[in-house]
Motif scaffolding. Sequence first.
Motif, PDB file in Angstrom:
ATOM      1  N   THR B  77       0.813  -1.064   0.001  1.00 26.48           N
ATOM      2  CA  THR B  77       0.097   0.044   0.172  1.00 26.48           C
ATOM      3  C   THR B  77       0.952   1.375  -0.004  1.00 26.48           C
ATOM      4  O   THR B  77       0.662   2.175  -0.840  1.00 26.48           O
ATOM      5  CB  THR B  77      -0.976   0.018   1.152  1.00 26.48           C
ATOM      6  N   GLU B  84       1.888   5.987  -7.146  1.00 27.75           N
ATOM      7  CA  GLU B  84       0.817   6.767  -7.620  1.00 27.75           C
ATOM      8  C   GLU B  84       1.249   8.202  -7.822  1.00 27.75           C
ATOM      9  O   GLU B  84       0.772   9.062  -8.801  1.00 27.75           O
ATOM     10  CB  GLU B  84      -0.292   6.455  -6.767  1.00 27.75           C
ATOM     11  N   ARG B  91      -4.494   4.083  -8.768  1.00 31.00           N
ATOM     12  CA  ARG B  91      -5.106   3.122  -7.885  1.00 31.00           C
ATOM     13  C   ARG B  91      -6.515   3.470  -7.739  1.00 31.00           C
ATOM     14  O   ARG B  91      -6.915   4.653  -7.433  1.00 31.00           O
ATOM     15  CB  ARG B  91      -4.482   3.221  -6.404  1.00 31.00           C
ATOM     16  N   VAL B 101      -8.569  -3.252  -4.944  1.00 33.32           N
ATOM     17  CA  VAL B 101      -8.001  -2.018  -5.628  1.00 33.32           C
ATOM     18  C   VAL B 101      -7.093  -2.492  -6.988  1.00 33.32           C
ATOM     19  O   VAL B 101      -6.312  -3.303  -6.787  1.00 33.32           O
ATOM     20  CB  VAL B 101      -7.072  -1.306  -4.692  1.00 33.32           C
ATOM     21  N   ILE B 103      -4.546  -1.714  -9.652  1.00 27.84           N
ATOM     22  CA  ILE B 103      -3.534  -0.873 -10.096  1.00 27.84           C
ATOM     23  C   ILE B 103      -3.355  -0.937 -11.485  1.00 27.84           C
ATOM     24  O   ILE B 103      -3.200  -1.871 -12.111  1.00 27.84           O
ATOM     25  CB  ILE B 103      -2.181  -1.570  -9.419  1.00 27.84           C
TER      26      ILE B 103
END
Lengths: 149, 149
Positions: B77, B84, B91, B101, B103
Amino acid sequence: MENTSQHSPEDLLKLENQLCFPLYAVSRMLTKAYQPYLQALDLTYPQYLVFLLLWEHEELTVKELGEKLLLDSGTLTPLLKRMEQKQWLSRRRDPRDERSVIIGLLPAGRELQKAACHIPEQLLGHMGMSVTEFEQLRTQLNTLLTRLT
Amino acid sequence: MENTSQHSPEDLLKLENQLCFPLYAVSRMLTKAYQPYLQALDLTYPQYLVFLLLWEHEELTVKELGEKLLLDSGTLTPLLKRMEQKQWLSRRRDPRDERSVIIGLLPAGRELQKAACHIPEQLLGHMGMSVTEFEQLRTQLNTLLTRLT
DNA sequence: CAATATTTAATTGCACACAACTAAACATTG
DNA sequence: CAATGTTTAGTTGTGTGCAATTAAATATTG
């Protein structure tokens, strides 16, 4: 005639064709396999490595530990301070060269060896390798280590 | 008649007779060998591993990344958030399962592949191994990895 | 369908790793 | 011997790894 290995630039970038990934992953998974045994002794893996050296040598400077473990003072100093707090070892300046710090095994640290002496055998079982495979792999890795240092 | 390997409990506790240490050390030294190439791309080593997967798959959930890299969300994370921020990936929650989530590779991340595609060859040179040795070691490590997971 | 269990990420806290820098002790050299 | 350079630990800051916990979403089950 089929070749299982791919050598084009794109294929060389696939995770499965890397050597670095299995090395990275096996190293971490092996550390995790030590965990239950080390946790029982309140030890972390790098602390265990420090003990392997101290059980053999009794006294070593931070510099010598760093050379043998390939770790620098940025890693070792806090790690050794934690081990000192647990009364496992002593840290004192070398009177003949005040730059050096001598790490000495204390009784509580020496005691730990008795509890740790069966860890290697237990891990060997975990890995499910023959002694021959084991030593072959160790030799290859040591060769590679020499080339990388 | 001499046997170079020692199997007594004390000898098994010597650093030089461990398999775990060369694994740990080679893994770190190899990461360090990647450093100059990765630093030029503003990448860390685990971030590079994430890219190896995204360049191949374009989109992966955090769970899938974790399964392939053997890392959990506690590691991934924050790592993915940093990536990001650099606009390398996106995300977003999976609309069909809001727990997941996804990616996704962004243009800037895709661009990086061009700059990275010669890294594996360069590292191969660094290791000074023949292709045969390389693949033998990779196979052994992958076998060991399977046993440890 | 309501209660319970499971799955998935995120969060928290701790311990490495390591690059870059600092400071003190020692070595070298003109 | 004074100036300069080197060696040795320690410090600082960033980025993993990972165990343990939390919280939300989904799945299961009586």
